[in-house]
Enzyme design. Structure first.
Site, PDB file in Angstrom:
ATOM      1  N   TYR A   1      11.065  -8.576  25.158  1.00 24.30           N
ATOM      2  CA  TYR A   1      10.454  -8.390  26.378  1.00 24.30           C
ATOM      3  C   TYR A   1      10.697  -6.893  26.953  1.00 24.30           C
ATOM      4  O   TYR A   1       9.970  -6.149  27.441  1.00 24.30           O
ATOM      5  CB  TYR A   1      11.095  -9.414  27.420  1.00 24.30           C
ATOM      6  CG  TYR A   1      10.681  -9.319  28.653  1.00 24.30           C
ATOM      7  CD1 TYR A   1       9.470  -9.506  29.294  1.00 24.30           C
ATOM      8  CD2 TYR A   1      11.556  -8.813  29.632  1.00 24.30           C
ATOM      9  CE1 TYR A   1       9.271  -9.391  30.639  1.00 24.30           C
ATOM     10  CE2 TYR A   1      11.376  -8.579  31.069  1.00 24.30           C
ATOM     11  CZ  TYR A   1      10.084  -9.031  31.538  1.00 24.30           C
ATOM     12  OH  TYR A   1       9.984  -8.816  32.819  1.00 24.30           O
TER      13      TYR A   1
ATOM     14  N   ASP B   1      -8.953 -11.314  31.500  1.00 21.31           N
ATOM     15  CA  ASP B   1      -7.592 -11.249  30.512  1.00 21.31           C
ATOM     16  C   ASP B   1      -7.607  -9.653  30.455  1.00 21.31           C
ATOM     17  O   ASP B   1      -8.402  -8.764  30.049  1.00 21.31           O
ATOM     18  CB  ASP B   1      -8.282 -11.808  29.251  1.00 21.31           C
ATOM     19  CG  ASP B   1      -7.166 -11.737  28.121  1.00 21.31           C
ATOM     20  OD1 ASP B   1      -6.210 -11.112  28.407  1.00 21.31           O
ATOM     21  OD2 ASP B   1      -7.395 -12.485  27.261  1.00 21.31           O
ATOM     22  N   ILE B   2      -6.257  -9.322  30.695  1.00 21.82           N
ATOM     23  CA  ILE B   2      -5.895  -7.941  30.704  1.00 21.82           C
ATOM     24  C   ILE B   2      -5.850  -7.461  29.415  1.00 21.82           C
ATOM     25  O   ILE B   2      -5.773  -6.136  29.111  1.00 21.82           O
ATOM     26  CB  ILE B   2      -4.747  -7.545  31.601  1.00 21.82           C
ATOM     27  CG1 ILE B   2      -3.270  -8.231  30.751  1.00 21.82           C
ATOM     28  CG2 ILE B   2      -4.699  -7.934  32.827  1.00 21.82           C
ATOM     29  CD1 ILE B   2      -2.166  -7.678  31.385  1.00 21.82           C
TER      30      ILE B   2
ATOM     31  N   LYS C   1       8.130  -3.857  27.788  1.00 19.93           N
ATOM     32  CA  LYS C   1       7.887  -3.250  29.121  1.00 19.93           C
ATOM     33  C   LYS C   1       8.097  -2.053  29.087  1.00 19.93           C
ATOM     34  O   LYS C   1       7.217  -1.359  29.851  1.00 19.93           O
ATOM     35  CB  LYS C   1       8.907  -4.171  30.214  1.00 19.93           C
ATOM     36  CG  LYS C   1       8.421  -5.723  30.519  1.00 19.93           C
ATOM     37  CD  LYS C   1       7.214  -5.791  31.136  1.00 19.93           C
ATOM     38  CE  LYS C   1       7.126  -5.524  32.492  1.00 19.93           C
ATOM     39  NZ  LYS C   1       5.946  -5.577  33.162  1.00 19.93           N
TER      40      LYS C   1
ATOM     41  N   TRP D   1      15.801  -9.237  38.833  1.00 13.19           N
ATOM     42  CA  TRP D   1      16.336 -10.747  39.320  1.00 13.19           C
ATOM     43  C   TRP D   1      15.440 -11.090  40.779  1.00 13.19           C
ATOM     44  O   TRP D   1      15.982 -11.534  41.830  1.00 13.19           O
ATOM     45  CB  TRP D   1      17.624 -10.260  39.994  1.00 13.19           C
ATOM     46  CG  TRP D   1      19.071 -10.175  38.764  1.00 13.19           C
ATOM     47  CD1 TRP D   1      18.422  -9.859  37.724  1.00 13.19           C
ATOM     48  CD2 TRP D   1      20.185 -10.782  38.837  1.00 13.19           C
ATOM     49  NE1 TRP D   1      19.676  -9.821  36.860  1.00 13.19           N
ATOM     50  CE2 TRP D   1      20.734 -10.296  37.721  1.00 13.19           C
ATOM     51  CE3 TRP D   1      21.078 -11.320  39.635  1.00 13.19           C
ATOM     52  CZ2 TRP D   1      22.252 -10.427  37.369  1.00 13.19           C
ATOM     53  CZ3 TRP D   1      22.226 -11.641  39.574  1.00 13.19           C
ATOM     54  CH2 TRP D   1      22.904 -11.132  38.431  1.00 13.19           C
TER      55      TRP D   1
ATOM     56  N   LEU E   1       5.200 -12.842  41.926  1.00 15.47           N
ATOM     57  CA  LEU E   1       4.897 -11.579  42.741  1.00 15.47           C
ATOM     58  C   LEU E   1       3.646 -11.745  43.213  1.00 15.47           C
ATOM     59  O   LEU E   1       3.397 -11.161  44.379  1.00 15.47           O
ATOM     60  CB  LEU E   1       5.360 -10.459  41.899  1.00 15.47           C
ATOM     61  CG  LEU E   1       5.309  -9.202  42.556  1.00 15.47           C
ATOM     62  CD1 LEU E   1       6.179  -9.068  43.959  1.00 15.47           C
ATOM     63  CD2 LEU E   1       5.761  -8.070  41.839  1.00 15.47           C
TER      64      LEU E   1
ATOM     65  N   ASP F   1      14.581  -3.989  34.771  1.00 16.46           N
ATOM     66  CA  ASP F   1      15.888  -3.609  34.499  1.00 16.46           C
ATOM     67  C   ASP F   1      16.298  -3.786  33.137  1.00 16.46           C
ATOM     68  O   ASP F   1      17.093  -3.297  32.369  1.00 16.46           O
ATOM     69  CB  ASP F   1      16.952  -4.401  35.150  1.00 16.46           C
ATOM     70  CG  ASP F   1      16.676  -5.740  35.078  1.00 16.46           C
ATOM     71  OD1 ASP F   1      15.700  -6.220  35.251  1.00 16.46           O
ATOM     72  OD2 ASP F   1      17.937  -6.557  35.095  1.00 16.46           O
TER      73      ASP F   1
HETATM   74  N1  LIG Z   1      10.732 -12.265  37.707  1.00 16.97           N
HETATM   75  C1  LIG Z   1      11.660 -11.270  37.530  1.00 16.97           C
HETATM   76  O1  LIG Z   1      12.786 -11.820  37.592  1.00 16.97           O
HETATM   77  C2  LIG Z   1      11.213  -9.936  37.142  1.00 16.97           C
HETATM   78  C3  LIG Z   1      12.157  -9.071  37.227  1.00 16.97           C
HETATM   79  C4  LIG Z   1      11.767  -7.776  36.942  1.00 16.97           C
HETATM   80  C5  LIG Z   1      10.473  -7.146  36.720  1.00 16.97           C
HETATM   81  N2  LIG Z   1       9.660  -8.379  36.816  1.00 16.97           N
HETATM   82  C6  LIG Z   1       8.327  -7.825  36.733  1.00 16.97           C
HETATM   83  O2  LIG Z   1       7.542  -8.154  37.663  1.00 16.97           O
HETATM   84  C7  LIG Z   1       6.316  -8.273  37.581  1.00 16.97           C
HETATM   85  C8  LIG Z   1       5.698  -9.708  38.019  1.00 16.97           C
HETATM   86  O3  LIG Z   1       6.555 -10.799  37.397  1.00 16.97           O
HETATM   87  P1  LIG Z   1       6.412 -12.384  37.671  1.00 16.97           P
HETATM   88  O4  LIG Z   1       7.690 -12.896  37.932  1.00 16.97           O
HETATM   89  O5  LIG Z   1       5.676 -12.583  39.077  1.00 16.97           O
HETATM   90  O6  LIG Z   1       5.674 -12.838  36.747  1.00 16.97           O
HETATM   91  P2  LIG Z   1       4.871 -14.184  36.455  1.00 16.97           P
HETATM   92  O7  LIG Z   1       5.058 -15.280  37.569  1.00 16.97           O
HETATM   93  O8  LIG Z   1       5.434 -14.776  35.005  1.00 16.97           O
HETATM   94  O9  LIG Z   1       3.442 -13.915  36.546  1.00 16.97           O
HETATM   95  C9  LIG Z   1       2.780 -13.293  35.714  1.00 16.97           C
HETATM   96  C10 LIG Z   1       1.089 -13.361  35.877  1.00 16.97           C
HETATM   97  O10 LIG Z   1       0.411 -12.762  34.857  1.00 16.97           O
HETATM   98  C11 LIG Z   1      -0.628 -13.949  34.261  1.00 16.97           C
HETATM   99  N3  LIG Z   1      -0.942 -13.443  32.942  1.00 16.97           N
HETATM  100  C12 LIG Z   1      -0.170 -13.310  31.687  1.00 16.97           C
HETATM  101  N4  LIG Z   1      -1.021 -12.997  30.898  1.00 16.97           N
HETATM  102  C13 LIG Z   1      -2.203 -12.580  31.465  1.00 16.97           C
HETATM  103  C14 LIG Z   1      -3.490 -12.017  30.675  1.00 16.97           C
HETATM  104  N5  LIG Z   1      -3.465 -11.751  29.503  1.00 16.97           N
HETATM  105  N6  LIG Z   1      -4.363 -11.685  31.630  1.00 16.97           N
HETATM  106  C15 LIG Z   1      -4.410 -11.766  33.001  1.00 16.97           C
HETATM  107  N7  LIG Z   1      -3.250 -12.397  33.479  1.00 16.97           N
HETATM  108  C16 LIG Z   1      -2.226 -12.767  32.763  1.00 16.97           C
HETATM  109  C17 LIG Z   1      -0.079 -14.915  34.299  1.00 16.97           C
HETATM  110  O11 LIG Z   1      -0.887 -15.961  34.231  1.00 16.97           O
HETATM  111  P3  LIG Z   1      -0.650 -17.588  34.241  1.00 16.97           P
HETATM  112  O12 LIG Z   1      -0.129 -17.820  35.420  1.00 16.97           O
HETATM  113  O13 LIG Z   1      -1.737 -18.211  33.902  1.00 16.97           O
HETATM  114  O14 LIG Z   1       0.343 -17.682  33.221  1.00 16.97           O
HETATM  115  C18 LIG Z   1       0.969 -15.021  35.564  1.00 16.97           C
HETATM  116  O15 LIG Z   1       0.015 -15.460  36.726  1.00 16.97           O
HETATM  117  C19 LIG Z   1       5.969  -8.571  35.920  1.00 16.97           C
HETATM  118  O16 LIG Z   1       5.473  -7.138  35.677  1.00 16.97           O
HETATM  119  C20 LIG Z   1       7.422  -8.610  35.403  1.00 16.97           C
HETATM  120  O17 LIG Z   1       7.601  -8.172  34.221  1.00 16.97           O
HETATM  121  C21 LIG Z   1       9.820  -9.688  37.240  1.00 16.97           C
END
Ligand SMILES: NC(=O)c1ccc[n+]([C@@H]2O[C@H](COP(=O)([O-])OP(=O)(O)OC[C@H]3O[C@@H](n4cnc5c(N)ncnc54)[C@H](OP(=O)(O)O)[C@@H]3O)[C@@H](O)[C@H]2O)c1
Length: 289
Positions: free
Chosen positions: A125, A34-35, A129, A150, A11, A102
């Protein structure tokens, strides 16, 4: 100016491209800021605090199964990390956009979940969240929490891209038909983030956003195959067959029904949300894979 946290995930990359294409100024950071380390966040924000008006947090621990074994790390990133971001956003008077899932629901309902429906996560997870949502709202009242589901898109690893890859390699793919939800193109979510930022006076709080319509993963895979063949993204024949979740033993159960009610976001922002079907076509037609 926007501070885009986690700008290199699925995202986060979509939003980076969205802002770049529209000439919207932003600063993107990844793991180097780092968050989970509040003092690092404070040091970083001190340098840009006079210009940052929005903090958008895309950083998260998203490995749903691994989270069962790495509960502490997952909690640190999804709860404590989210809290840290909210704290520093509040300190500089910025508004915050945070994403949730979700998976905060147990999936036992048979009608869409509203924002104020009772949460009951069934895995680490989802639990972390949910805690993150609470901590963000407590520490930065000027926050929008967007629960979504999704997600798929051009960047990162996701269901639609994985399916296309598998369909180009295998004779047959099996996909579960006992989970229902709403596939959501990250580009549509990016447009909605843009809508939040351009509309003044939108009440803070939790909002649900997915694309319109709900289907099973199997239906989604079948639609991907049909459309990807037409768009020549999948270049050979492949059977798509339904199965149940037992075929893919996982550490944690997924909610069987994770459809989110979007009435609040539609009426508040006055947006029309595309159907998953229309968006999947647009995604596949714009895909470079
Ligand atoms: N994917 C889905 O289907 C989905 C569904 C519902 C909600 N969401 C929510 O939408 C949001 C975005 O999801 P996404 O799928 O884009 O996630 P993602 O592709 O896994 O990306 C998460 C990012 O967070 C970074 N990260 C992890 N730990 C960190 C830390 N300690 N400090 C700084 N950065 C850190 C990761 O870095 P690295 O690249 O170095 O690992 C990665 O770039 C999240 O809040 C997720 O819970 C996602």
């Amino acid at each position: 100016m926007i501070w885009l946290v986690g700008s290199r995930g699925m995202l986060g990359t979509e939003l980076s491209v969205f802002f770049e294409k529209r000439g919207i100024p932003y600063i993107g950071t990844g793991r180097e800021i780092d968050i989970t380390d509040r003092s690092t966040l404070r040091t970083f924000i001190r340098g840009v605090s006079s210009v940052v008006e929005w903090v958008i947090n895309c950083a998260a621990y998203t490995a749903v199964d691994k989270a069962e074994d790495e509960a502490e790390m997952c909690r640190k990133i999804n709860a404590e990390g989210a809290e840290n971001i909210a704290v520093v956003a509040h300190e500089i008077g910025a508004k915050c956009i945070h994403f949730s899932t979700d998976y905060v629901f147990d999936g036992k309902r048979i009608s869409p979940y509203t924002e104020n429906g009772a949460t009951n996560p069934i895995g680490v997870y989802g639990e972390t969240k949910r805690n993150g949502e609470i901590l963000v709202l407590q520490n930065c009242p000027a926050s929008y929490i967007i629960r979504t589901a999704w997600l798929y898109g051009r960047y990162g690893s996701n269901f639609a891209r994985t399916m296309c890859k598998l369909m180009n390699m295998e004779e047959c793919v099996s996909v579960v038909e006992d989970q229902t939800g709403s596939p959501t193109w990250t580009f549509d979510l990016a447009c909605t983030v843009g809508a939040f930022m351009s509309e003044p006076d939108i009440p803070f709080g939790i909002y649900h956003f997915t694309d319109e319509g709900n289907i099973t993963w199997f239906d989604f895979a079948a639609a991907i195959y049909k459309k990807a063949r037409k768009a020549r993204v999948v270049k050979k024949e492949c059977a798509v067959v339904p199965c149940t979740s037992d075929k893919f033993p996982a550490k944690v159960k997924r909610p069987a029904y994770s459809v989110l009610d979007k009435t609040k976001i539609k009426t508040t922002l006055g947006i029309v949300i595309p159907s998953w079907d229309t968006s999947l076509t647009s995604f596949l037609c714009s895909s470079e894979d």
